[in-house]
Scaffold this motif. Structure first.
Motif, PDB file in Angstrom:
ATOM      1  N   ALA A  25      -9.187  -4.400  -8.035  1.00 28.67           N
ATOM      2  CA  ALA A  25      -9.239  -2.959  -8.276  1.00 28.67           C
ATOM      3  C   ALA A  25      -9.414  -2.210  -6.954  1.00 28.67           C
ATOM      4  O   ALA A  25      -8.975  -1.082  -6.809  1.00 28.67           O
ATOM      5  N   GLU A  26     -10.054  -2.836  -5.964  1.00 27.70           N
ATOM      6  CA  GLU A  26     -10.276  -2.208  -4.670  1.00 27.70           C
ATOM      7  C   GLU A  26      -9.121  -2.437  -3.705  1.00 27.70           C
ATOM      8  O   GLU A  26      -9.064  -1.818  -2.663  1.00 27.70           O
ATOM      9  N   LEU A  27      -8.221  -3.328  -4.035  1.00 30.99           N
ATOM     10  CA  LEU A  27      -7.097  -3.657  -3.165  1.00 30.99           C
ATOM     11  C   LEU A  27      -6.146  -2.466  -3.090  1.00 30.99           C
ATOM     12  O   LEU A  27      -5.644  -2.006  -4.108  1.00 30.99           O
ATOM     13  N   LYS A  28      -5.931  -1.979  -1.879  1.00 34.23           N
ATOM     14  CA  LYS A  28      -5.002  -0.876  -1.680  1.00 34.23           C
ATOM     15  C   LYS A  28      -3.659  -1.462  -1.251  1.00 34.23           C
ATOM     16  O   LYS A  28      -3.601  -2.294  -0.353  1.00 34.23           O
ATOM     17  N   VAL A  29      -2.604  -1.014  -1.920  1.00 33.05           N
ATOM     18  CA  VAL A  29      -1.273  -1.562  -1.709  1.00 33.05           C
ATOM     19  C   VAL A  29      -0.307  -0.436  -1.365  1.00 33.05           C
ATOM     20  O   VAL A  29      -0.431   0.677  -1.861  1.00 33.05           O
ATOM     21  N   ALA A  30       0.646  -0.750  -0.511  1.00 32.91           N
ATOM     22  CA  ALA A  30       1.722   0.188  -0.186  1.00 32.91           C
ATOM     23  C   ALA A  30       2.993  -0.633  -0.014  1.00 32.91           C
ATOM     24  O   ALA A  30       2.948  -1.862   0.021  1.00 32.91           O
ATOM     25  N   ASP A 137      -4.193  -0.863   8.748  1.00 34.90           N
ATOM     26  CA  ASP A 137      -5.572  -0.956   9.235  1.00 34.90           C
ATOM     27  C   ASP A 137      -6.279   0.385   9.086  1.00 34.90           C
ATOM     28  O   ASP A 137      -7.405   0.448   8.609  1.00 34.90           O
ATOM     29  N   ARG A 138      -5.618   1.436   9.497  1.00 34.70           N
ATOM     30  CA  ARG A 138      -6.207   2.772   9.432  1.00 34.70           C
ATOM     31  C   ARG A 138      -6.516   3.189   7.998  1.00 34.70           C
ATOM     32  O   ARG A 138      -7.571   3.741   7.712  1.00 34.70           O
ATOM     33  N   ASP A 139      -5.602   2.899   7.071  1.00 31.71           N
ATOM     34  CA  ASP A 139      -5.754   3.336   5.680  1.00 31.71           C
ATOM     35  C   ASP A 139      -6.454   2.304   4.795  1.00 31.71           C
ATOM     36  O   ASP A 139      -6.606   2.527   3.597  1.00 31.71           O
ATOM     37  N   GLY A 140      -6.833   1.179   5.362  1.00 35.34           N
ATOM     38  CA  GLY A 140      -7.519   0.151   4.579  1.00 35.34           C
ATOM     39  C   GLY A 140      -6.611  -0.511   3.545  1.00 35.34           C
ATOM     40  O   GLY A 140      -7.071  -0.901   2.478  1.00 35.34           O
ATOM     41  N   LEU A 141      -5.339  -0.631   3.888  1.00 38.77           N
ATOM     42  CA  LEU A 141      -4.403  -1.269   2.967  1.00 38.77           C
ATOM     43  C   LEU A 141      -4.567  -2.782   3.051  1.00 38.77           C
ATOM     44  O   LEU A 141      -4.546  -3.348   4.132  1.00 38.77           O
ATOM     45  N   GLY A 142      -4.714  -3.409   1.901  1.00 35.81           N
ATOM     46  CA  GLY A 142      -4.859  -4.860   1.867  1.00 35.81           C
ATOM     47  C   GLY A 142      -3.527  -5.567   1.787  1.00 35.81           C
ATOM     48  O   GLY A 142      -3.424  -6.752   2.058  1.00 35.81           O
ATOM     49  N   LEU A 143      -2.492  -4.808   1.438  1.00 34.86           N
ATOM     50  CA  LEU A 143      -1.187  -5.411   1.219  1.00 34.86           C
ATOM     51  C   LEU A 143      -0.108  -4.355   1.429  1.00 34.86           C
ATOM     52  O   LEU A 143      -0.187  -3.262   0.879  1.00 34.86           O
ATOM     53  N   VAL A 144       0.897  -4.682   2.261  1.00 34.43           N
ATOM     54  CA  VAL A 144       2.064  -3.827   2.440  1.00 34.43           C
ATOM     55  C   VAL A 144       3.280  -4.703   2.174  1.00 34.43           C
ATOM     56  O   VAL A 144       3.479  -5.715   2.833  1.00 34.43           O
ATOM     57  N   LEU A 145       4.076  -4.305   1.206  1.00 33.80           N
ATOM     58  CA  LEU A 145       5.235  -5.085   0.779  1.00 33.80           C
ATOM     59  C   LEU A 145       6.525  -4.470   1.290  1.00 33.80           C
ATOM     60  O   LEU A 145       6.610  -3.254   1.468  1.00 33.80           O
ATOM     61  N   ASP A 146       7.514  -5.315   1.500  1.00 28.22           N
ATOM     62  CA  ASP A 146       8.856  -4.836   1.819  1.00 28.22           C
ATOM     63  C   ASP A 146       9.538  -4.524   0.494  1.00 28.22           C
ATOM     64  O   ASP A 146       9.628  -5.386  -0.379  1.00 28.22           O
ATOM     65  N   LYS A 147      10.017  -3.325   0.348  1.00 32.33           N
ATOM     66  CA  LYS A 147      10.590  -2.890  -0.928  1.00 32.33           C
ATOM     67  C   LYS A 147      11.725  -3.796  -1.386  1.00 32.33           C
ATOM     68  O   LYS A 147      11.824  -4.143  -2.552  1.00 32.33           O
TER      69      LYS A 147
END
Length: 187
Positions: A25-30, A137-147
């Motif tokens: 629930a705390e994992l931020k994803v983009a 790192d700045r936004d606290g994203l735990g996961l960034v995916l390639d669309k």
């Protein structure tokens, strides 16, 4: 299975699942459209233009040789009736050899183009990766995916950081401060 053992098993499963659910629930994803970013950053546009010019020059050279071979074949076809069988066979064999050499040249050119593209794009991709890592790192994203390569079928545009990656890359600076949660996302 007794009621007591069923309750114990359920409690064990829940005790293991709750920390995982809480952390999820705390994992931020983009996500980011890397292909689009690569084509929109200034360095990517310049590299693409250089590659396109190189490819066009190679294609013109191959087309010129192909036209010369086509004319040579037409000449051979017109003069074939006046030639001896041995001469006609020799000329046809020579022409076929030239056609094969041109095909090999075309294939070498394609391989060279792929290598050239890899050399041109690799430093740009590395810098894009650094920009993405900085934003994450700045936004606290735990996961960034390639669309494109992640299997994402649908995602809300608010999770797309592609525009910010392009802006940050082109500005050559660290990414801007995070946008407030209630602020509208600009595109």
């Amino acid at each position: 299975m007794s009621l007591r053992s069923t309750l114990a098993a359920t409690a064990a499963v829940l005790s293991l699942a709750l920390p995982v659910a809480a952390s999820a629930a705390e994992l931020k994803v983009a996500y980011v459209d890397l292909q689009r970013v690569l084509l929109e950053v200034d360095d990517g546009k310049a590299a693409k233009a250089r590659l396109q010019k190189w490819l066009e020059d190679r294609q013109k050279e191959i087309d010129k040789e192909q036209d010369a071979l086509r004319k040579e074949k037409e000449t051979l076809d017109k003069q074939a009736s006046a030639m001896s069988e041995a001469t006609r066979t020799q000329k046809a064999t020579e022409l076929q050899k030239k056609v094969m050499e041109l095909a090999q040249k075309y294939e070498r050119s394609r391989a060279e183009a792929a290598n050239k593209e890899r050399q041109e794009m690799e430093p740009i991709i590395n810098r894009i990766d650094q920009v993405i890592a900085s934003i994450a790192d700045r936004d606290g994203l735990g996961l960034v995916l390639d669309k494109r390569d992640s299997g994402i079928v649908f995602a809300l545009s608010q999770y797309d950081i592609s525009n910010e990656v392009v802006r940050s890359y082109n500005n050559g600076k660290k990414p801007a401060a995070p946008v407030a949660k209630d602020a509208p996302v600009k595109k």
